[in-house]
Each structure stands twice: as C-alpha cells, then as structure tokens.
Design an enzyme around this catalytic site. Structure first.
Site, PDB file in Angstrom:
ATOM      1  N   ASP A 108       0.834  -1.206   0.000  1.00  0.00           N
ATOM      2  CA  ASP A 108       0.000   0.000   0.000  1.00  0.00           C
ATOM      3  C   ASP A 108       0.868   1.254   0.000  1.00  0.00           C
ATOM      4  O   ASP A 108       1.892   1.306   0.693  1.00  0.00           O
ATOM      5  CB  ASP A 108      -0.886   0.031   1.252  1.00  0.00           C
ATOM      6  N   GLU A 127     -14.370  -1.994  -2.002  1.00  0.00           N
ATOM      7  CA  GLU A 127     -14.557  -2.135  -0.558  1.00  0.00           C
ATOM      8  C   GLU A 127     -15.900  -1.576  -0.106  1.00  0.00           C
ATOM      9  O   GLU A 127     -16.257  -0.437  -0.413  1.00  0.00           O
ATOM     10  CB  GLU A 127     -13.433  -1.438   0.215  1.00  0.00           C
TER      11      GLU A 127
END
EC number: 2.1.2.11
Length: 347
Positions: free
Chosen positions: A122, A222
C-alpha cells in the site's frame, strides 16, 4: 575440417543441454533476482489466467515474517502489505498515521517470508497525493526498498487516476481501490459503505473503469452492495477484489488479524468489520497459552528438566564448585549444587 566441425557440434550440444537443464522459464528473457519457477511464483500472468478461467483470486494482508510465511504455506495468491497495519499492528484508530518508512519495514519483513504470492504494498496516506512525481517516487521506493512486486493506491479522483497512470508508465504494476477508501474518512465522514444510492453506485463503476483505463491490473471494491460490485466486475476486463462487497467479485481480500480472530481487546473488537468471517479464534488460543505460561512460571513449574537441555558434566561441575568456594562464593556454590541435584531425572 571434420575435427573442427565435431568440436563445434559438441559445444553446441553442451549448450543446448545446459539450456534445457536451466531453471529459467522458457518464456522469460532474464531470470530476475528471485526464483522464477512459473509453477510456484505468482505473477500478473498467473492472475490474468485465473481471471480468464473464472477462478477466484485469494488475497490476504500480512505485515511481518511469520504472517507472510503462513500465507505462503497456505498457497494464497496475493499478499497485501496493507496500511491497515496502522490499526491492527500499531494500534491506531485509522490507517492515516502510518508512515512510508514504517510501511517499508513491514514490506521487507513480508518479502523475506512470502516467496510464492504476488507481493503488493500500500502507498500510505500523505505519500502520493501531492503530485504524480511524488506518487512515482513513493512507488519506486516500495519496490526497491520494500521488495514488493506491485503497489496499491486508494481513490478515483482525477489526480489519483493521473498518479496511477504515471506509476504504470514508470513500469510499476498498480492495484486501484474504490468504494470505501479508508484514507479518505475525513471526506467520507467515517468508515461508511459506498454505492448505496444511484449517484454513488454509478461513481463506483465509473471510477473502477477509469482506473482500468489508467493501466491498473486489478481494482479493490470495498464496502459496496453486491449488485454494485457485480456491475463493476462485469464492466471491467481486469479482476476485481472484494472486501465487504459480496460474492460476485473476481476475488476476495481480508485482513489477516480479522479472519483469524486474533484481536480480543475491546479496542479492536469495536473496529472489526462485520463483513469479516472469522475462520479461527486464534486470540483465545493465544490468551489461554499466555495465561498458562504465567501460571507455570509463577508456580515454578516451568522450566523443568525437559526444558533445561544444556548440561554440565559431573567433573566440570565439581571443578566449578571448587572454584566458587576458592573465590569465597560459598552461597553460590551451594545454589549450584542444589540446582544440579534438582535437575537430575527422577528415578
């Protein structure tokens, strides 16, 4: 002439033999710094093949060497070193505080433990928003210093799309992330699901499409309703990875600590997402083991003879006791003699 031809043929035959015995795959030009067994190391090619065959892609987060080894052993396809480490490892309430240097420590540890999965790191908050050049510089560090194979970035604004495109053009594989983007909770008003009204649902699909156009090889969806995730998955040519997005994505991702039920502390219990299935209650096992250890140490049960493996011979012990007495350490000599007696196997 015949002798020269024979020697040349022999050298050519040996070269062919060496090439066939080589562990380099036939479809690569360079071996690269890692073992390149196509039957073991997961690459973008493997993920694309799974996607074409309709086989779900498995993704789990990892933040250290032990968790990476577990993912590797289990045969997980993609190991994501997520900025969720900010919450489940560092104890923060959000993903925002973790720094790039901290993320790189996690990345390096994971890279040492996970030899098979594709490794994705990330980009943490504050390391890629200012400009495309900042985003590229950060992504380069994640690969060069962190040992990752690809990066993931959040969001779908015009600047994020531009950043994703620039990173891809720099030769770095990128996963996009839309829907609930935890780094944007200041704008979203908290960890709130997305795509629950017409405008928001359309935005999820359009943003995912824009990330695909920018060159992303996959997109995380998400906390969106399953119909929205299904629409995005159908519209895209690249795989979608769902987290709290229902069963219609091309693959799924969960946080290591959440799926294992590792965190029993009330602080984490309040932020454990309800979409996460707990496949084990590892936290309970850990707590039980620690309490048992504490009790055995308190009662002087541990360590016993079976966990005190390093011995001293009787003659060396006698000499040691004599030397202690010469030094005036009579009490220490008595303690050593008593310890030796207690360590003898019971008859």
């Amino acid at each position: 002439m015949a002798s020269s031809l024979t020697r040349n043929c022999s050298r050519f035959s040996k070269a062919i033999s060496v090439r066939f015995m080589s562990n380099l795959p036939e479809n690569t030009v360079y071996g690269g710094p890692k073992p390149q067994n196509p039957n073991q190391r997961v690459t973008l090619t493997h993920l694309r093949q799974k996607h074409r065959r309709g086989e779900p892609i498995t993704v789990v987060t990892a933040y250290d060497y032990p968790s990476a080894v577990h993912l590797d052993t289990a045969g997980i396809d993609v190991c994501l070193v997520g900025d969720s480490a900010s919450m489940v490892v560092h104890g923060h309430d959000t993903t925002l505080p973790i720094s790039l240097d901290e993320m790189l420590v996690h990345c390096r540890a994971v890279a040492r433990g996970a030899k098979r999965p594709l490794l994705v790191g990330d980009l943490p908050f504050g390391t890629y928003e200012s400009s495309s050049s900042q985003a590229v510089d950060t992504a380069v560090r994640v690969l060069k210093e962190g040992g990752m194979d690809a990066i993931k970035l959040e969001g779908g604004s015009a600047s994020r799309i531009t950043a994703a495109k620039a990173i891809v053009e720099a030769g770095i594989a990128v996963i996009g992330h839309v829907g609930l983007t935890p780094q944007a909770i200041s704008v979203l008003g908290g960890f709130r699901p997305q795509g629950r009204n017409i405008a928001s649902a359309v935005k999820v699909v359009e943003t995912a499409m824009a990330l695909q156009e920018a060159g992303c090889f996959s997109v995380v969806l998400e906390c969106v309703p399953p119909p929205v995730a299904a629409a995005a998955t159908s519209a895209l040519k690249i795989p979608t990875i769902g987290i709290g997005a229902g069963p219609f994505c091309s693959g799924q991702v969960l946080v290591y600590h959440d799926l294992l039920g590792m965190m029993q502390h009330p602080h984490h219990a309040k932020v454990t997402p309800k979409f996460c299935k707990q496949y084990a209650n590892v936290g309970e096992v850990i707590n039980k083991a620690l309490m048992e250890y504490k009790e055995e140490v308190s009662k002087k049960v541990f360590p016993g003879p079976s966990h005190s493996p390093y011995k001293i011979t009787a003659s060396e012990l006698d000499g040691f006791l004599t030397e202690l007495q010469k030094l005036g350490f009579d009490k220490a000599a008595s303690a050593a003699a008593l310890a030796a007696e207690n360590m003898e196997p019971s008859k």
